[in-house]
Design an enzyme around this catalytic site. Structure first.
Site, PDB file in Angstrom:
ATOM      1  N   GLU A 158     -52.665 -25.207 -12.082  1.00 38.22           N
ATOM      2  CA  GLU A 158     -52.527 -27.037 -12.524  1.00 38.22           C
ATOM      3  C   GLU A 158     -50.869 -27.409 -12.206  1.00 38.22           C
ATOM      4  O   GLU A 158     -50.659 -28.241 -12.009  1.00 38.22           O
ATOM      5  CB  GLU A 158     -53.010 -27.505 -13.905  1.00 38.22           C
ATOM      6  CG  GLU A 158     -54.745 -28.269 -12.713  1.00 38.22           C
ATOM      7  CD  GLU A 158     -54.754 -29.259 -12.316  1.00 38.22           C
ATOM      8  OE1 GLU A 158     -54.354 -29.661 -11.583  1.00 38.22           O
ATOM      9  OE2 GLU A 158     -56.147 -29.132 -11.625  1.00 38.22           O
ATOM     10  N   GLU A 161     -50.073 -26.563  -8.613  1.00 46.09           N
ATOM     11  CA  GLU A 161     -49.964 -27.733  -8.066  1.00 46.09           C
ATOM     12  C   GLU A 161     -49.421 -28.478  -7.795  1.00 46.09           C
ATOM     13  O   GLU A 161     -49.269 -29.387  -7.576  1.00 46.09           O
ATOM     14  CB  GLU A 161     -51.468 -28.137  -8.059  1.00 46.09           C
ATOM     15  CG  GLU A 161     -52.404 -26.264  -7.365  1.00 46.09           C
ATOM     16  CD  GLU A 161     -54.223 -27.263  -7.717  1.00 46.09           C
ATOM     17  OE1 GLU A 161     -54.932 -25.924  -7.228  1.00 46.09           O
ATOM     18  OE2 GLU A 161     -54.559 -28.372  -7.835  1.00 46.09           O
ATOM     19  N   GLU A 162     -49.132 -29.104  -9.636  1.00 48.06           N
ATOM     20  CA  GLU A 162     -48.291 -30.209  -9.408  1.00 48.06           C
ATOM     21  C   GLU A 162     -46.716 -29.965  -9.256  1.00 48.06           C
ATOM     22  O   GLU A 162     -46.256 -31.456  -9.375  1.00 48.06           O
ATOM     23  CB  GLU A 162     -48.714 -30.817 -11.030  1.00 48.06           C
ATOM     24  CG  GLU A 162     -50.113 -31.390 -11.098  1.00 48.06           C
ATOM     25  CD  GLU A 162     -50.450 -32.073 -12.059  1.00 48.06           C
ATOM     26  OE1 GLU A 162     -49.923 -32.458 -13.025  1.00 48.06           O
ATOM     27  OE2 GLU A 162     -51.795 -32.736 -12.291  1.00 48.06           O
TER      28      GLU A 162
END
Lengths: 281, 281
Positions: A158, A161-162
């Site tokens: 995460e 990805e962010e």
């Protein structure tokens, strides 16, 4: 010689293929297309036989391609146990006693990632959607752990990805359990401590409005973060980790006795190692 | 004046009642019995309208009483999202882009309870079923947390149900995440430290073969417990907790900013309190 009874072109005592489960029940996996009348007759005959055999739970897994058979099973007294995109699991309880059919999954698992660099800067984002949209609140990256994914893997994925930042997972610092979240299910949210391995931010445009490295004091001074529940505790945990060693839970691989598979146990490793050594001296 | 088109006695542009969700989609809750042809026409007309409106996800909740409508929705391109005993949730994605429909619950949550009395005796059981049946292995009480139940409540309930012992919940000492468990879902298992409030064992007959208070050293000396993964670590944690203070995670109530609801955050409370005080001096 066995006497065969035909009705609607179906041998009435033709049975569904089933395998036994570990708890006195049977599992049917439907695979081939079937006329609903044929299925109804086979199901009635099979249920009669399972009753005589003293079977308990009856499971029928119906692929979505055979959706035409669902109504027939429900009319025979089956109900829904769970569904995934490509199949529906139906269940029935034969004995007079209360059913002991296990519940399906009850929790979603999410993560929040505290990524602190050596300049006491925290990796923070503003979100494009959800309840904090448009509030200009800077928060730590958060996300949902995928099916079959380990918590530490989900946190690393995460953050990447962010924000495009590579990280090493260190510890779980805290977790929160909430209820009546999405689809009425419960939620476990793990606050994770991560060590950054890269520093150039490449934000994801779909969910993230903005991302930056922010001085910890500036993050902590946000009024929203000062006040409220998990936001306040997350801020406290960030400050503590920047100062010294609040002990969290570290993932350690363990091997199952039953099937040799590896999973992870999260615990206070330093605490246990020190104490264990002391005890065994 | 609007031109009405009738077919099979149905006004063709009659639409399903829907409410908007927070993510650009719509939710339909079917409640009244309906002919499948009527439903099909309404669904087609509704989908056309939602497409024009630029809607994204379309959810249809079908109570089990209306199972006759499921096949129709699947033929229109809907698939299963999840099911509970009394309903099935169907879903459809309108845009050309990849769907961002959230997954349903992915984890079951279980607990194991370490209940140590002041004589350094551990509350242990032998199980009637499962993989340790017939092995004469003494283990700590374990069980599954129910839907909507807090981890600490589940631990107190399971110890009471299996052994009749009342307990106070102290801390989570460790947790394990495993995958591909029941129905392919994942599992989070929390090892909990409990303080006994009563001492007379009343064992439950259905699942428990035997229950007793066992000297900790005798428990720890079992060969099975010496060797294997979570059993070994559970033994180590018992020994550590009997000696001194390995720090676990304590549940603390927190209030949600968004809806004022209370939930519990589990963390190293002493660690955070000490550190916070130090920082704020």
């Amino acid at each position: 010689m066995e006497k065969l009874v035909f009705q609607n072109g179906v041998k009435k005592d033709q049975l569904l293929s089933a395998v036994n489960d570990d708890h006195g029940g049977v599992i049917v996996e439907l695979k081939e297309p079937m006329d609903t009348t044929v299925f109804q007759n086979m199901l009635k005959a099979s249920l009669s036989k399972w009753k005589l055999q003293g079977k308990k739970g009856v499971w029928i897994k119906v692929p979505i391609e055979l959706v035409n058979l669902v109504e027939t099973a429900v009319k025979e007294g089956f109900w829904y146990h769970h569904a995934e995109p490509h199949y529906l699991m139906l269940v029935y309880w034969i004995p007079e006693t209360e059913n002991t059919i296990p519940a399906n999954a009850s929790h979603r698992v999410g993560i929040g990632a505290i990524v602190l660099n050596e300049k006491r800067e925290l990796l923070v984002v503003q979100e494009n959607s959800g309840r904090l949209k448009g509030t200009a609140v800077w928060k730590i990256p958060t996300g949902i752990v995928e099916e079959g994914e380990d918590i530490f893997e989900g946190a690393i994925r995460e953050v990447k990805e962010e924000t495009g930042i590579d990280t090493q997972f260190l510890e779980v610092l805290a977790f929160r359990q909430t209820h009546k979240a999405l689809f009425g299910k419960s939620d476990l949210f793990f606050i994770c401590m991560m060590h950054p391995l890269s520093f150039d931010i490449q934000k994801q445009d779909l969910e993230i409005e903005a991302a930056q490295w922010m001085p910890l004091e500036e993050y902590a001074a946000q009024p929203f973060v000062q006040k409220h529940g998990i936001f306040k505790y997350t801020k406290d945990l960030c400050l503590v980790k920047a100062e010294r060693d609040y002990p969290g839970f570290t993932p350690v691989p363990i091997t199952s006795f039953f099937d040799g598979s590896t999973s992870f146990l999260y615990f206070n490793k330093d605490g246990l190692d020190q104490e264990s050594s002391a005890i065994h001296l």
